[in-house]
Enzyme design. Structure first.
Site, PDB file in Angstrom:
ATOM      1  N   LEU A  33       0.813  -1.220   0.000  1.00 17.30           N
ATOM      2  CA  LEU A  33       0.000   0.000   0.000  1.00 17.30           C
ATOM      3  C   LEU A  33       0.847   1.271   0.000  1.00 17.30           C
ATOM      4  CD1 LEU A  33      -2.764  -1.078   2.547  1.00 17.30           C
ATOM      5  CD2 LEU A  33      -2.708  -1.382   0.060  1.00 17.30           C
ATOM      6  N   HIS A  34       0.298   2.303  -0.631  1.00 16.58           N
ATOM      7  CA  HIS A  34       0.951   3.612  -0.707  1.00 16.58           C
ATOM      8  C   HIS A  34      -0.136   4.679  -0.561  1.00 16.58           C
ATOM      9  CE1 HIS A  34      -0.693   3.509  -4.716  1.00 16.58           C
ATOM     10  NE2 HIS A  34       0.046   2.445  -5.038  1.00 16.58           N
ATOM     11  N   HIS A  37      -3.554   4.228  -2.331  1.00 18.15           N
ATOM     12  CA  HIS A  37      -4.532   3.382  -1.635  1.00 18.15           C
ATOM     13  C   HIS A  37      -5.149   4.129  -0.442  1.00 18.15           C
ATOM     14  CE1 HIS A  37      -1.669   0.277  -3.348  1.00 18.15           C
ATOM     15  NE2 HIS A  37      -2.823  -0.163  -3.818  1.00 18.15           N
ATOM     16  N   GLY A 147      -9.485   3.527  -7.842  1.00 21.54           N
ATOM     17  CA  GLY A 147      -8.689   4.656  -8.269  1.00 21.54           C
ATOM     18  C   GLY A 147      -8.838   4.941  -9.760  1.00 21.54           C
ATOM     19  N   GLU A 148      -8.844   6.227 -10.098  1.00 20.40           N
ATOM     20  CA  GLU A 148      -8.845   6.612 -11.524  1.00 20.40           C
ATOM     21  C   GLU A 148      -7.519   6.256 -12.185  1.00 20.40           C
ATOM     22  OE1 GLU A 148      -9.904  10.727 -11.809  1.00 20.40           O
ATOM     23  OE2 GLU A 148     -12.002  10.336 -11.327  1.00 20.40           O
ATOM     24  N   SER A 185       2.272   3.798  -7.659  1.00 28.45           N
ATOM     25  CA  SER A 185       1.917   2.433  -8.021  1.00 28.45           C
ATOM     26  C   SER A 185       2.818   1.482  -7.259  1.00 28.45           C
ATOM     27  CB  SER A 185       2.118   2.217  -9.533  1.00 28.45           C
ATOM     28  OG  SER A 185       2.104   0.831  -9.834  1.00 28.45           O
TER      29      SER A 185
HETATM   30  P1  AMP Z   1      -3.977  -2.303  -6.585  1.00 28.27           P
HETATM   31  O1  AMP Z   1      -3.510  -2.647  -5.204  1.00 28.27           O
HETATM   32  O2  AMP Z   1      -2.891  -1.827  -7.489  1.00 28.27           O
HETATM   33  O3  AMP Z   1      -4.861  -3.366  -7.173  1.00 28.27           O
HETATM   34  O4  AMP Z   1      -4.907  -1.025  -6.408  1.00 28.27           O
HETATM   35  C1  AMP Z   1      -5.990  -1.042  -5.531  1.00 28.27           C
HETATM   36  C2  AMP Z   1      -6.813   0.197  -5.755  1.00 28.27           C
HETATM   37  O5  AMP Z   1      -6.019   1.346  -5.522  1.00 28.27           O
HETATM   38  C3  AMP Z   1      -7.339   0.317  -7.192  1.00 28.27           C
HETATM   39  O6  AMP Z   1      -8.659   0.809  -7.148  1.00 28.27           O
HETATM   40  C4  AMP Z   1      -6.391   1.295  -7.809  1.00 28.27           C
HETATM   41  O7  AMP Z   1      -6.950   2.006  -8.892  1.00 28.27           O
HETATM   42  C5  AMP Z   1      -6.117   2.215  -6.632  1.00 28.27           C
HETATM   43  N1  AMP Z   1      -4.872   2.950  -6.846  1.00 28.27           N
HETATM   44  C6  AMP Z   1      -3.644   2.432  -7.112  1.00 28.27           C
HETATM   45  N2  AMP Z   1      -2.750   3.423  -7.304  1.00 28.27           N
HETATM   46  C7  AMP Z   1      -3.426   4.598  -7.151  1.00 28.27           C
HETATM   47  C8  AMP Z   1      -3.068   5.982  -7.242  1.00 28.27           C
HETATM   48  N3  AMP Z   1      -1.832   6.359  -7.518  1.00 28.27           N
HETATM   49  N4  AMP Z   1      -4.031   6.897  -7.029  1.00 28.27           N
HETATM   50  C9  AMP Z   1      -5.318   6.525  -6.756  1.00 28.27           C
HETATM   51  N5  AMP Z   1      -5.711   5.245  -6.660  1.00 28.27           N
HETATM   52  C10 AMP Z   1      -4.792   4.287  -6.853  1.00 28.27           C
END
Ligand code: AMP
Length: 284
Positions: A33-34, A37, A147-148, A185
């Protein structure tokens, strides 16, 4: 915050959360997570009485030659972040819990899920839609936040929810970026120092192209220039740089309605995606 891995225990914990009629917002993630998230979690807290997050590195959304084995996993640090942000439950199932007999009953979103990343990563959105449908069955949230940054994913999930009548309100959250513009990311961790420096060309090239198009410039020329900038910065392959209708993701050659400029490109072994809104000038 409770960390739960068993579906029955999840059911009981959710029932307790719902006592008194509170609403639940759900943030599905793959962990590592960052601040991106965390923006979803903050919005979830603002929308609902209780927040449930999940961490599941979903094997079915990775292609055979993708980074499933290398994907960063750091659950203890993730749990501490979620706890601090006021999350009530972390749902962290394993693959056997999610797919006891393998993922046979899959969800396919045709049209909007078949193009762009759907074409570049065959099966990817089937994996995403299937796991999100399953997570929604388990958590039964009132709201879910996406996330967009993964713009096509957000639209694929909205479409699935509408078509299946799942009754979950899907909320999109703007992309969170590093100071130099690169979208946060979990995959940025793969970048070497040199690649990380070059990677900021992706948001910059997209930003310039979006501005040129919004100013009335040729869509094809703006895209060509963005591709050139990416190649010049060391991106080895470009899956796409495209202007699409912001609601349908259908191709656009003229900016006559709200659009999204989307790109996916590889630098070293890392595939990065990004996108920006592009809106036609207001007419009164
Ligand atoms: P993930 O863990 O990469 O599957 O992402 C989980 C959720 O976090 C998804 O809805 C992503 O679109 C969102 N997300 C990931 N990176 C970002 C970001 N930089 N800004 C906003 N939402 C994000």
């Amino acid at each position: 915050m409770q960390i739960i891995r068993d579906p029955d225990a999840l059911g009981e914990a959710l029932a307790a959360l719902r006592e008194g009629g509170g609403t639940i917002a759900f943030v599905p993630t793959m962990g590592a997570l960052h601040a991106g998230h965390m923006a979803l979690v903050a919005e979830a807290r603002a929308r609902a009485d209780q927040v449930v997050a999940s961490i599941f590195v979903n094997p079915t959304q990775f292609g055979p030659n993708e980074d499933l084995a290398a994907y960063p996993r750091r659950e203890a640090a993730d749990a501490a972040m979620l706890d601090k942000e006021g999350c009530a439950i972390l749902w962290a199932p394993d693959a056997a819990t999610m797919y006891p007999d393998g993922p046979a009953a899959t969800v396919h979103v045709s049209g909007i899920g078949e193009d762009l990343d759907g074409a570049a990563r065959p099966g990817h959105f089937d994996g995403v839609a299937t796991v999100v449908a399953r997570l929604f069955d388990q958590v039964k949230p009132d709201f879910a936040l996406f996330g967009e940054k993964d713009y096509q994913q957000l639209l694929v999930i909205r479409r699935m929810v509408r078509d299946r009548g799942l009754g979950v309100e899907i909320i999109g959250v703007p992309t969170q970026r590093d100071a130099d513009g690169l979208a946060l990311s979990s995959r940025n961790a793969y970048l070497s120092d040199e690649e990380r420096l070059a990677a900021r060309t992706l948001p910059r090239a997209l930003g310039e192209a979006a501005q040129a198009i919004a100013d009335g410039g040729s869509v094809a020329e703006a895209i060509e220039k963005a591709r050139g900038r990416l190649e010049g910065a060391g991106f080895e392959s470009i899956d796409y740089v495209e202007l699409r209708d912001a609601a349908t993701l259908l191709p656009m050659t003229v900016l006559d309605r709200p659009a999204r400029l989307l790109a996916a490109a590889r630098i070293g072994r890392t595939r990065l995606i990004d996108n920006l809104p592009v809106n036609p000038p207001e007419t009164s």
